[in-house]
Design an enzyme around this catalytic site. Structure first.
Site, mmCIF file in Angstrom:
data_model
loop_
_atom_site.group_PDB
_atom_site.id
_atom_site.type_symbol
_atom_site.label_atom_id
_atom_site.label_comp_id
_atom_site.label_asym_id
_atom_site.label_seq_id
_atom_site.Cartn_x
_atom_site.Cartn_y
_atom_site.Cartn_z
ATOM 1 N N GLY A 213 0.833 -1.205 0.000
ATOM 2 C CA GLY A 213 0.000 0.000 0.000
ATOM 3 C C GLY A 213 0.858 1.242 0.000
ATOM 4 O O GLY A 213 2.068 1.166 -0.230
ATOM 5 N N ASN A 214 0.247 2.368 0.231
ATOM 6 C CA ASN A 214 1.020 3.605 0.341
ATOM 7 C C ASN A 214 0.399 4.500 1.414
ATOM 8 O O ASN A 214 -0.630 4.162 1.999
ATOM 9 C CB ASN A 214 1.130 4.314 -1.012
ATOM 10 C CG ASN A 214 -0.227 4.678 -1.569
ATOM 11 O OD1 ASN A 214 -0.957 5.473 -0.982
ATOM 12 N ND2 ASN A 214 -0.583 4.077 -2.708
ATOM 13 N N ARG A 215 1.011 5.638 1.656
ATOM 14 C CA ARG A 215 0.623 6.468 2.801
ATOM 15 C C ARG A 215 -0.497 7.456 2.509
ATOM 16 O O ARG A 215 -0.766 8.342 3.310
ATOM 17 C CB ARG A 215 1.841 7.247 3.307
ATOM 18 C CG ARG A 215 2.951 6.365 3.813
ATOM 19 C CD ARG A 215 4.076 7.213 4.389
ATOM 20 N NE ARG A 215 5.320 6.459 4.479
ATOM 21 C CZ ARG A 215 5.596 5.627 5.461
ATOM 22 N NH1 ARG A 215 4.752 5.441 6.434
ATOM 23 N NH2 ARG A 215 6.740 4.967 5.455
#
Ligand code: CTP
Length: 403
Positions: A213-215
């Protein structure tokens, strides 16, 4: 053009014969994308049933400050006042107008009105008989409320319930909604436009319990969706997994998890969109083969083969209609302007919003952002650090110039 208000509206109904029109007004407000909370004064119950207004607004109608069933419950006038984007009182009788002008609050509607954050738009649609309206006391009350910022809609001239003919009829519900629209939405070019907005990051499964995922928090995309709704747009928000709730009505939300789901949802809606804003941080790669079962820990290093995901924005650019406007985002760490300009051309965008991770307060998770906007043939517009809401407004202002 269809009037879309997309707001949380308190509808005050007071005890006059024109209260029969409140049902139609409720219906029109709901149709205009509003969440409507009806507040009736006790005497309004003599003219229209709460059941009618509750059914049309899909919410229980509130009348009393205190719920007199022995439970000690009460309707929180302060919370209701804070919740609302606007208050409209239709019909507003001379009794209610008089109490409002004097700051009296012997019922829930009046307590809510007094508790409203000053600056929340208030609309009053008076309804009373000829001589009551002409009376200097009524006129003074109306003027006093106008001075306090209330917008008075009508009343109109015509046949009155008494049989007399003259000024005093409540404005028709259509005219009330239209007056509210003029004040609240104005002449935004986004009014009535269909918009597709993406937000948040995507999650690409490694196995049933893990993902890449990412932030991205989704805050920027949600702010854009909500600001567009306030400008009267019909917004379709496609969001990756985020912790956010929409605070505005009138937005249709589809939640997706992976890039492939987001691509499918975007492709389905894109052909109908007048404008597309791709704010989501879509994964560029996903595990080529997500494991069916949880991957067990071993001593050896673990290699996960990745494959590219579909570039949704590039697909949008290649497939956009002649009247559709496409806005992309870019997050660059090096050669920001050169890379962003290249992306603008390569993906056939009408506008590219560049955020830099170099600036403190810009980027993931924060409530602020620092953006530069690029459009073909225009000089880059670099904005200072601002809230994501303000950034959303700036992006939509720029988009409106392109529509
Ligand atoms: N985007 C997309 N589909 C993807 C990846 C990105 O639609 N699979 C969109 C994002 O929503 C954003 C824009 O592309 O609007 C830019 O994303 P970014 O990651 O900065 O750009 P990339 O095209 O991935 O380019 P690069 O990795 O070269 O920076």
């Amino acid at each position: 053009m269809e009037n879309r208000l997309n707001r949380k509206v308190l509808l005050g109904v007071t005890g006059g014969i024109a209260a029969y029109k409140s049902a139609q007004l409720t219906r029109l407000l709901v149709k205009a994308g509003c969440e409507v909370q009806v507040l009736m004064t006790p005497s309004a119950h003599d003219f229209v049933t709460p059941l009618t207004l509750a059914t049309l607004s899909k919410r229980a109608v509130l009348t009393d400050l205190f719920v007199r069933d022995g439970s000690g419950a009460w309707n929180d006038h302060v919370h209701l006042a804070q919740w609302a984007d606007a208050l409209v009182i239709a019909p507003a009788t001379s009794n209610t107008l008089g109490k409002m002008a004097q700051g009296l609050c012997d019922n829930l509607l009046l307590a809510v009105w007094l508790s409203m954050p000053k600056g929340t738009p208030v609309f009053l649609a008076p309804a009373m008989d000829l001589e009551m309206l002409k009376d200097p006391a009524s006129q003074a009350n109306l003027n006093r409320l106008r001075e306090r910022g209330a917008r008075v809609i009508g009343p109109e001239s015509g046949e009155l319930a008494s049989g007399l003919v003259g000024e005093g009829r409540m404005s028709e519900p259509e005219a009330i909604v239209s007056a509210m629209h003029d004040t609240l939405v104005g002449h935004s070019k986004l009014n009535g436009k269909r918009m597709l907005v993406t937000a948040g990051g995507t999650q690409e499964a490694i196995d049933p319990v893990r993902y890449i995922g990412n932030r991205s928090s989704g805050k920027m995309g949600f702010a854009i969706a909500e600001e567009a709704a306030l400008r009267g747009a019909q917004v379709e928000l496609i969001s990756g997994p985020v912790e956010l709730k929409l605070e505005r009505p009138g937005i249709s939300r589809t939640d997706v998890i992976a890039a492939a789901d987001m691509a499918a949802a975007c492709r389905a809606f894109a052909p109908r969109a007048d404008a597309v804003i791709m704010c989501a941080a879509v994964a560029d790669y996903r595990p080529a083969n997500a494991a069916d079962g949880k991957i067990k820990k071993k001593d050896a290093a673990l290699q996960i083969a990745l494959e590219p995901t579909e570039d949704i924005l590039a697909w949008m650019g290649a497939n956009k209609t002649s009247s559709q406007r496409l806005v992309g985002f870019a997050l660059e760490t090096d050669n920001e302007l050169a890379n962003a300009t290249d992306k603008l051309v390569r993906k056939q965008l009408d506008l590219l919003v560049l955020n830099s991770l170099r600036d403190a307060g810009a980027g993931f998770g924060t409530d602020t952002n620092k953006i530069t906007m690029l459009a073909p043939g225009k000089d880059p517009l670099a904005l200072p650090l601002m809230s994501k809401r303000e950034a959303a407004r700036a992006i939509l202002d720029r988009l409106e110039e392109l529509l």
